[in-house]
Design a protein around this motif. Sequence first.
Motif, PDB file in Angstrom:
ATOM      1  N   UNK B 108     130.637  90.357 107.853  1.00  0.00           N
ATOM      2  CA  UNK B 108     129.737  90.707 108.951  1.00  0.00           C
ATOM      3  C   UNK B 108     129.583  92.207 109.114  1.00  0.00           C
ATOM      4  N   UNK B 109     130.495  92.968 108.515  1.00  0.00           N
ATOM      5  CA  UNK B 109     130.519  94.433 108.593  1.00  0.00           C
ATOM      6  C   UNK B 109     130.625  94.948 110.018  1.00  0.00           C
ATOM      7  N   UNK B 110     130.992  94.103 110.946  1.00  0.00           N
ATOM      8  CA  UNK B 110     131.291  94.606 112.286  1.00  0.00           C
ATOM      9  C   UNK B 110     132.662  95.275 112.244  1.00  0.00           C
ATOM     10  N   UNK B 111     132.801  96.443 112.857  1.00  0.00           N
ATOM     11  CA  UNK B 111     134.096  97.131 112.773  1.00  0.00           C
ATOM     12  C   UNK B 111     135.246  96.306 113.351  1.00  0.00           C
ATOM     13  N   UNK B 112     135.006  95.620 114.467  1.00  0.00           N
ATOM     14  CA  UNK B 112     136.087  94.828 115.076  1.00  0.00           C
ATOM     15  C   UNK B 112     136.520  93.721 114.136  1.00  0.00           C
ATOM     16  N   UNK B 113     135.504  93.034 113.629  1.00  0.00           N
ATOM     17  CA  UNK B 113     135.766  91.917 112.750  1.00  0.00           C
ATOM     18  C   UNK B 113     136.458  92.384 111.466  1.00  0.00           C
ATOM     19  N   UNK B 114     136.011  93.536 110.934  1.00  0.00           N
ATOM     20  CA  UNK B 114     136.598  94.021 109.680  1.00  0.00           C
ATOM     21  C   UNK B 114     138.054  94.422 109.874  1.00  0.00           C
ATOM     22  N   UNK B 115     138.333  95.128 110.957  1.00  0.00           N
ATOM     23  CA  UNK B 115     139.727  95.525 111.191  1.00  0.00           C
ATOM     24  C   UNK B 115     140.579  94.280 111.397  1.00  0.00           C
ATOM     25  N   UNK B 116     140.021  93.314 112.133  1.00  0.00           N
ATOM     26  CA  UNK B 116     140.735  92.053 112.325  1.00  0.00           C
ATOM     27  C   UNK B 116     141.041  91.394 110.993  1.00  0.00           C
ATOM     28  N   UNK B 185     143.604  88.433 115.630  1.00  0.00           N
ATOM     29  CA  UNK B 185     142.710  87.901 116.646  1.00  0.00           C
ATOM     30  C   UNK B 185     143.585  87.348 117.747  1.00  0.00           C
ATOM     31  N   UNK B 186     142.958  87.010 118.846  1.00  0.00           N
ATOM     32  CA  UNK B 186     143.783  86.559 119.949  1.00  0.00           C
ATOM     33  C   UNK B 186     142.973  85.645 120.831  1.00  0.00           C
ATOM     34  N   UNK B 187     143.672  84.763 121.537  1.00  0.00           N
ATOM     35  CA  UNK B 187     142.969  83.848 122.421  1.00  0.00           C
ATOM     36  C   UNK B 187     142.681  84.509 123.756  1.00  0.00           C
ATOM     37  N   UNK B 188     143.235  85.686 123.956  1.00  0.00           N
ATOM     38  CA  UNK B 188     143.077  86.319 125.256  1.00  0.00           C
ATOM     39  C   UNK B 188     141.988  87.373 125.210  1.00  0.00           C
ATOM     40  N   UNK B 189     141.494  87.697 126.380  1.00  0.00           N
ATOM     41  CA  UNK B 189     140.355  88.603 126.444  1.00  0.00           C
ATOM     42  C   UNK B 189     140.798  90.063 126.426  1.00  0.00           C
ATOM     43  N   UNK B 190     139.810  90.893 126.243  1.00  0.00           N
ATOM     44  CA  UNK B 190     139.977  92.343 126.395  1.00  0.00           C
ATOM     45  C   UNK B 190     141.100  92.926 125.570  1.00  0.00           C
ATOM     46  N   UNK B 191     141.109  92.623 124.317  1.00  0.00           N
ATOM     47  CA  UNK B 191     142.028  93.308 123.434  1.00  0.00           C
ATOM     48  C   UNK B 191     141.280  94.467 122.804  1.00  0.00           C
ATOM     49  N   UNK B 192     142.026  95.307 122.110  1.00  0.00           N
ATOM     50  CA  UNK B 192     141.353  96.475 121.550  1.00  0.00           C
ATOM     51  C   UNK B 192     140.336  96.074 120.485  1.00  0.00           C
ATOM     52  N   UNK B 193     140.480  94.886 119.913  1.00  0.00           N
ATOM     53  CA  UNK B 193     139.557  94.455 118.857  1.00  0.00           C
ATOM     54  C   UNK B 193     138.576  93.404 119.360  1.00  0.00           C
ATOM     55  N   UNK B 250     157.280  78.684 120.992  1.00  0.00           N
ATOM     56  CA  UNK B 250     156.158  79.572 120.649  1.00  0.00           C
ATOM     57  C   UNK B 250     155.356  79.944 121.904  1.00  0.00           C
ATOM     58  N   UNK B 251     155.139  78.950 122.775  1.00  0.00           N
ATOM     59  CA  UNK B 251     154.394  79.215 124.011  1.00  0.00           C
ATOM     60  C   UNK B 251     155.165  80.203 124.874  1.00  0.00           C
ATOM     61  N   UNK B 252     156.475  79.989 124.942  1.00  0.00           N
ATOM     62  CA  UNK B 252     157.315  80.867 125.753  1.00  0.00           C
ATOM     63  C   UNK B 252     157.251  82.301 125.225  1.00  0.00           C
ATOM     64  N   UNK B 253     157.397  82.443 123.900  1.00  0.00           N
ATOM     65  CA  UNK B 253     157.350  83.773 123.295  1.00  0.00           C
ATOM     66  C   UNK B 253     155.988  84.405 123.566  1.00  0.00           C
ATOM     67  N   UNK B 254     154.945  83.596 123.425  1.00  0.00           N
ATOM     68  CA  UNK B 254     153.587  84.092 123.636  1.00  0.00           C
ATOM     69  C   UNK B 254     153.435  84.680 125.031  1.00  0.00           C
ATOM     70  N   UNK B 255     154.032  84.018 126.016  1.00  0.00           N
ATOM     71  CA  UNK B 255     153.858  84.445 127.397  1.00  0.00           C
ATOM     72  C   UNK B 255     154.790  85.572 127.805  1.00  0.00           C
ATOM     73  N   UNK B 256     155.839  85.807 127.010  1.00  0.00           N
ATOM     74  CA  UNK B 256     156.818  86.826 127.391  1.00  0.00           C
ATOM     75  C   UNK B 256     156.546  88.165 126.728  1.00  0.00           C
ATOM     76  N   UNK B 257     155.743  88.171 125.674  1.00  0.00           N
ATOM     77  CA  UNK B 257     155.664  89.384 124.865  1.00  0.00           C
ATOM     78  C   UNK B 257     154.277  90.004 124.920  1.00  0.00           C
ATOM     79  N   UNK B 258     154.266  91.320 124.806  1.00  0.00           N
ATOM     80  CA  UNK B 258     153.014  92.025 124.603  1.00  0.00           C
ATOM     81  C   UNK B 258     152.817  92.174 123.104  1.00  0.00           C
ATOM     82  N   UNK B 259     151.597  92.433 122.704  1.00  0.00           N
ATOM     83  CA  UNK B 259     151.338  92.512 121.269  1.00  0.00           C
ATOM     84  C   UNK B 259     151.972  93.756 120.658  1.00  0.00           C
ATOM     85  N   UNK B 260     152.353  93.627 119.403  1.00  0.00           N
ATOM     86  CA  UNK B 260     153.022  94.722 118.698  1.00  0.00           C
ATOM     87  C   UNK B 260     152.063  95.407 117.741  1.00  0.00           C
TER      88      UNK B 260
END
Lengths: 151, 288
Positions: B108-116, B185-193, B250-260
């Motif tokens: 798609x050559x979109x920068x977000x998509x490409x970095x992802x 990619x992420x299921x949550x909104x408003x990430x940097x990508x 996995x759900x617990x880890x997902x909810x306890x951690x910020x992205x690295x």
Amino acid sequence: MANITRSPWLLHYDGSSCNGCDIEVLACLTPVYDAERLGVMNTGDPMQADIFLITGGINSQNQATVKQLYDQMPNPKVVVAVGVCACTGGIFKECYNILGGADTTVPVDIYVPGCAARPQAIIDGIIQAVELFQKRSDDYKAMVKEKKRRG
Amino acid sequence: MNMGIVYAIAYIVLAPFVGGFLDGVDRKISARMQRRVGPPLLQPFYDIVKLFNKETISVDSSQTFLLLTYFVLMLVTGVMFFSGSDILMCFFVLSTAATFLYFAGVITSSPYSSIGAQRELIQMMTYEPAVLLTCVGFYLAAGSFNVNEIASTGTSYIFRLPGFFVAFVFILTIKMRKSPFDTSTSHHMHQELVKGITTEMGSKNLALFQITEWYENVFLMGVICLFFVNGSITGLVISLAVFLLVYFLEILIDNCCARMKWQDMLVITWIVTFFTAGVNLVILMVIR
Ligand code: SF4
């Protein structure tokens, strides 16, 4: 017709606002109001959004952006203007750079008044938008069918 | 072999429902952890139905083809696994599938998509050692790469392969796109990508991606169960219990951690892989 009212995904764009309405929009997603129980998701991505939520007025700089975001959303779609600023230009109306409410640029379907609009009002606006979304979706499907029939 | 075909067909038919239901459970539990009511359990299915009802806008028409290939290869992976063929081959096909996802992102050559997409490749690099070591571990313990033979030796492997199990659960966080390792990619909104590799996927394409994810999750859970099955009913019950436990973890880890950052992800995962799977491997080779 498939019932698709259960999954409205929002695209929130913050125009020329004071940020008050944006905070209220985010408040809708917090535990107190929890809009996700209605299937509402705040995607940041126009390609995946169904409802375009605009807060704040349109100025000469963000007009092109708002237009582009609207165009990038796939049909069927609904536009909701949240707050007086997005409805009419509000408190900023007389400013030299403000063109007016969101309807100066994109066709607004639902107006949610208030300064700032309360989360209850915003959720109510979203629910009205969802009803309209279902109607548009049915129309859209009928249109696609008609097109196919004609070949 | 006959049983294998039954399992494979069951996988094709049931996996999207199981995967979608697990996704719904995931969203509900996450919401409860955040003290919200949360969406209904069937929410993921509502989303899919809606996505299929929308107009398709794709930046590049080959994106649909690439995603379809991704989907089919994922299906092949699961079918091979559940029909009891070579586990090493399963993971090779899985990697190929992921490569097609990468192409669907960059095309798609979109920068977000490409970095992802690039981060998707880095993620592959990160989890691949643990995956390959797991296959080797099964081979050393069972004397075969064949899932059928591994599953029917009559002993649970967890006692001989605990290190491999830990390594595999660790990389599961990456594979399931959970925080802190949801870099591509992420299921949550408003990430940097924005939405990472899925940014330019709308309507039907996104639905296809989502369904493929469900197939993948069920396959991965199958691998988790493979550590525990021993041919008896108790083994099956234990493996199902462990599978639910791991999913909850996995759900617990997902909810306890910020992205690295991806650099940290790479280093930490490799270190964990080395000290769990690696050490287990050495022990296994010495004892044998
Ligand atoms: S309507 Fe009021 S609260 Fe909302 S953006 Fe305008 S000035 Fe701010």
